[in-house]
Write a protein that holds these residues in place. Structure first.
Motif, short mmCIF file in Angstrom:
data_model
loop_
_atom_site.label_atom_id
_atom_site.label_comp_id
_atom_site.label_asym_id
_atom_site.label_seq_id
_atom_site.Cartn_x
_atom_site.Cartn_y
_atom_site.Cartn_z
N ALA A 93 0.53 -1.18 -0.21
CA ALA A 93 -0.51 -0.05 0.57
C ALA A 93 0.70 0.74 0.12
CB ALA A 93 -0.72 0.05 1.08
N GLY A 94 0.42 2.08 -0.85
CA GLY A 94 1.56 3.31 -0.87
C GLY A 94 2.36 3.57 -1.54
N THR A 95 2.82 2.68 -2.47
CA THR A 95 3.96 2.82 -2.95
C THR A 95 4.20 2.38 -4.16
OG1 THR A 95 4.83 0.43 -3.10
CG2 THR A 95 4.66 0.93 -0.95
N ARG A 96 2.98 2.59 -4.71
CA ARG A 96 3.04 2.74 -6.60
C ARG A 96 3.30 4.58 -6.96
NH1 ARG A 96 -2.09 0.29 -9.98
NH2 ARG A 96 -0.96 1.54 -12.30
N THR A 97 4.26 4.30 -8.07
CA THR A 97 4.32 5.68 -7.95
C THR A 97 4.79 5.52 -10.31
OG1 THR A 97 5.99 7.40 -8.55
CG2 THR A 97 7.06 5.47 -8.15
N ASP A 98 4.56 6.25 -10.57
CA ASP A 98 4.75 6.52 -12.17
C ASP A 98 5.73 6.98 -12.14
OD1 ASP A 98 1.90 5.39 -12.71
OD2 ASP A 98 1.27 7.46 -13.30
N LEU A 99 6.61 6.05 -12.90
CA LEU A 99 8.07 6.98 -13.07
C LEU A 99 8.46 7.11 -14.21
CD1 LEU A 99 10.19 6.20 -11.04
CD2 LEU A 99 11.12 4.88 -12.29
N LEU A 100 8.54 6.60 -15.26
CA LEU A 100 8.81 6.89 -16.65
C LEU A 100 7.85 7.15 -18.07
CD1 LEU A 100 11.81 5.04 -16.23
CD2 LEU A 100 11.72 7.17 -15.89
N GLY A 101 7.86 7.62 -18.84
CA GLY A 101 7.64 8.25 -20.34
C GLY A 101 7.98 7.68 -21.42
N ASN A 102 7.67 6.84 -22.57
CA ASN A 102 8.63 6.38 -23.42
C ASN A 102 7.43 6.75 -24.70
OD1 ASN A 102 10.62 5.32 -25.21
ND2 ASN A 102 10.04 3.36 -23.68
N SER A 103 8.81 6.89 -25.87
CA SER A 103 7.40 6.97 -26.83
C SER A 103 8.15 5.64 -28.18
CB SER A 103 8.05 8.00 -27.77
OG SER A 103 9.87 7.86 -27.92
N LEU A 104 6.84 5.38 -28.94
CA LEU A 104 6.73 4.10 -29.58
C LEU A 104 6.99 4.75 -31.90
CD1 LEU A 104 5.27 0.96 -29.45
CD2 LEU A 104 3.47 2.00 -30.76
N VAL A 105 7.82 3.70 -32.32
CA VAL A 105 9.02 3.96 -33.15
C VAL A 105 8.71 2.53 -34.08
CG1 VAL A 105 10.10 5.91 -32.23
CG2 VAL A 105 10.88 2.78 -32.07
N LEU A 106 8.58 3.08 -35.09
CA LEU A 106 9.17 1.83 -36.08
C LEU A 106 10.21 2.10 -36.92
CD1 LEU A 106 7.32 0.15 -38.95
CD2 LEU A 106 7.84 1.75 -39.78
N VAL A 107 11.24 0.48 -36.89
CA VAL A 107 12.27 0.23 -37.51
C VAL A 107 13.11 -0.30 -38.03
CG1 VAL A 107 13.20 1.03 -35.12
CG2 VAL A 107 12.94 -1.77 -34.42
N THR A 108 13.53 -0.39 -38.95
CA THR A 108 14.26 -1.75 -39.77
C THR A 108 15.37 -1.77 -39.84
OG1 THR A 108 14.52 0.78 -40.81
CG2 THR A 108 12.72 -0.29 -41.40
N PRO A 109 16.13 -3.12 -40.01
CA PRO A 109 17.84 -2.82 -40.32
C PRO A 109 18.41 -2.09 -40.69
CG PRO A 109 16.49 -4.79 -41.38
CD PRO A 109 15.61 -3.93 -41.31
N THR A 110 19.71 -1.17 -40.47
CA THR A 110 20.29 -0.33 -41.11
C THR A 110 20.78 -0.19 -42.17
OG1 THR A 110 22.67 -1.18 -40.13
CG2 THR A 110 21.70 -0.09 -38.76
N ASP A 111 20.56 -0.95 -42.81
CA ASP A 111 20.55 -1.27 -44.17
C ASP A 111 19.53 -1.13 -44.98
OD1 ASP A 111 19.87 -3.68 -43.99
OD2 ASP A 111 20.99 -4.97 -44.80
N SER A 112 18.56 -0.96 -44.35
CA SER A 112 17.54 0.56 -45.18
C SER A 112 17.55 0.99 -44.98
CB SER A 112 15.90 -0.51 -44.24
OG SER A 112 15.22 -0.31 -44.90
N LYS A 113 16.72 1.91 -46.45
CA LYS A 113 16.51 3.20 -46.90
C LYS A 113 15.25 3.54 -46.23
CE LYS A 113 21.06 2.94 -47.76
NZ LYS A 113 22.13 3.55 -47.09
#
Length: 251
Positions: A93-113
């Motif tokens: 009880a009483g220990t929960r806290t919102d700590l961080l946020g993030n964002s969502l991305v689309l990724v490809t291998p580095t050799d992709s253009k």
């Protein structure tokens, strides 16, 4: 800021001086791996305690805690799995806290253009070609749920669903892209940032999915001075600087 640092140091010194050194088991979302490993080392040095991490999908960790796993602290990549434990009275009880946020991305291998503006009607089929799309399993992995929401909002879920590789964590999805086993994946921005083998092809607008929030809490029955000290350390300036360096936003 100085006062916060002093209070953090005082808590740690009191714990180290009065209580014998403990081993803390911390269950944490896979996307927190790199940042928490750095933070854990600093905490060990300053407090004398030992920290052992278990990184996996938030869903898997929450269910392990429900089954009786002896974790002291849980950090989730979404509110739902923290709510899951709260509903079962498995959080201190009483220990929960919102700590961080993030964002969502689309990724490809580095050799992709490939470069994609992620807006309604974007051509996911053309991006994937004959390949598939990797992300967490939307049935239970937070990143997959965020991804499904975003793709649905943008009108691309119908294309994505039959071609989805449902990984058991965000890091497992990232590995598939790193290895070139899939032409694209959806991960958090922080996961993309730590990998030299992927590139960000597009960023999902924040309004396409629920806010990405990382809550933290002490597990019921594990509310010890050492656990409290670690929670305090997570909120301290030194830890926040590490989270920021890895690309997380601060709540």
């Amino acid at each position: 800021m100085k006062l916060t640092r002093l209070l953090s140091a005082l808590v740690l010194s009191l714990v180290a001086g009065v209580v014998h050194a403990d081993t803390l088991v911390v269950f944490a979302a896979a996307s927190l791996t790199n940042a928490l490993q750095d933070i854990g080392k600093a905490f060990e040095t300053r407090s004398g305690h030992t920290v052992k991490f278990s990184f996996a999908a938030s869903s898997a960790l929450a269910r392990q805690i429900e089954a009786g796993a002896q974790a002291q602290i849980f950090l989730s990549a979404d509110e739902q799995w923290m709510d899951y434990l709260a509903e079962r009275k498995l959080l201190a009880a009483g220990t929960r806290t919102d700590l961080l946020g993030n964002s969502l991305v689309l990724v490809t291998p580095t050799d992709s253009k490939a470069s994609v503006t992620l807006k309604p009607g974007f051509d996911l089929a053309a991006l994937l070609g004959d390949g598939r799309l990797a992300t967490g399993d939307p049935a239970h992995v937070p990143v997959g749920k965020y991804a499904k929401d975003a793709l649905t909002k943008l009108g691309a879920w119908q294309v994505a669903e039959p071609r989805l590789v449902r990984a058991d964590s965000v890091r497992a999805a990232l590995v598939l892209v790193e290895r070139g086993e899939v032409p694209a994946g959806i991960v958090y921005a922080t996961d993309a940032a730590v990998s030299p083998k992927v590139r960000v092809a597009g960023v999902f607008p924040a309004d396409t999915h629920a806010p990405i929030t990382y809550p933290a809490a002490i597990v019921a029955g594990q509310d010890t001075p050492a656990a409290r000290a670690f929670m305090q350390w997570l909120r301290g300036n030194e830890s926040m600087a590490v989270f920021t360096r890895y690309g997380f936003s601060i709540k």
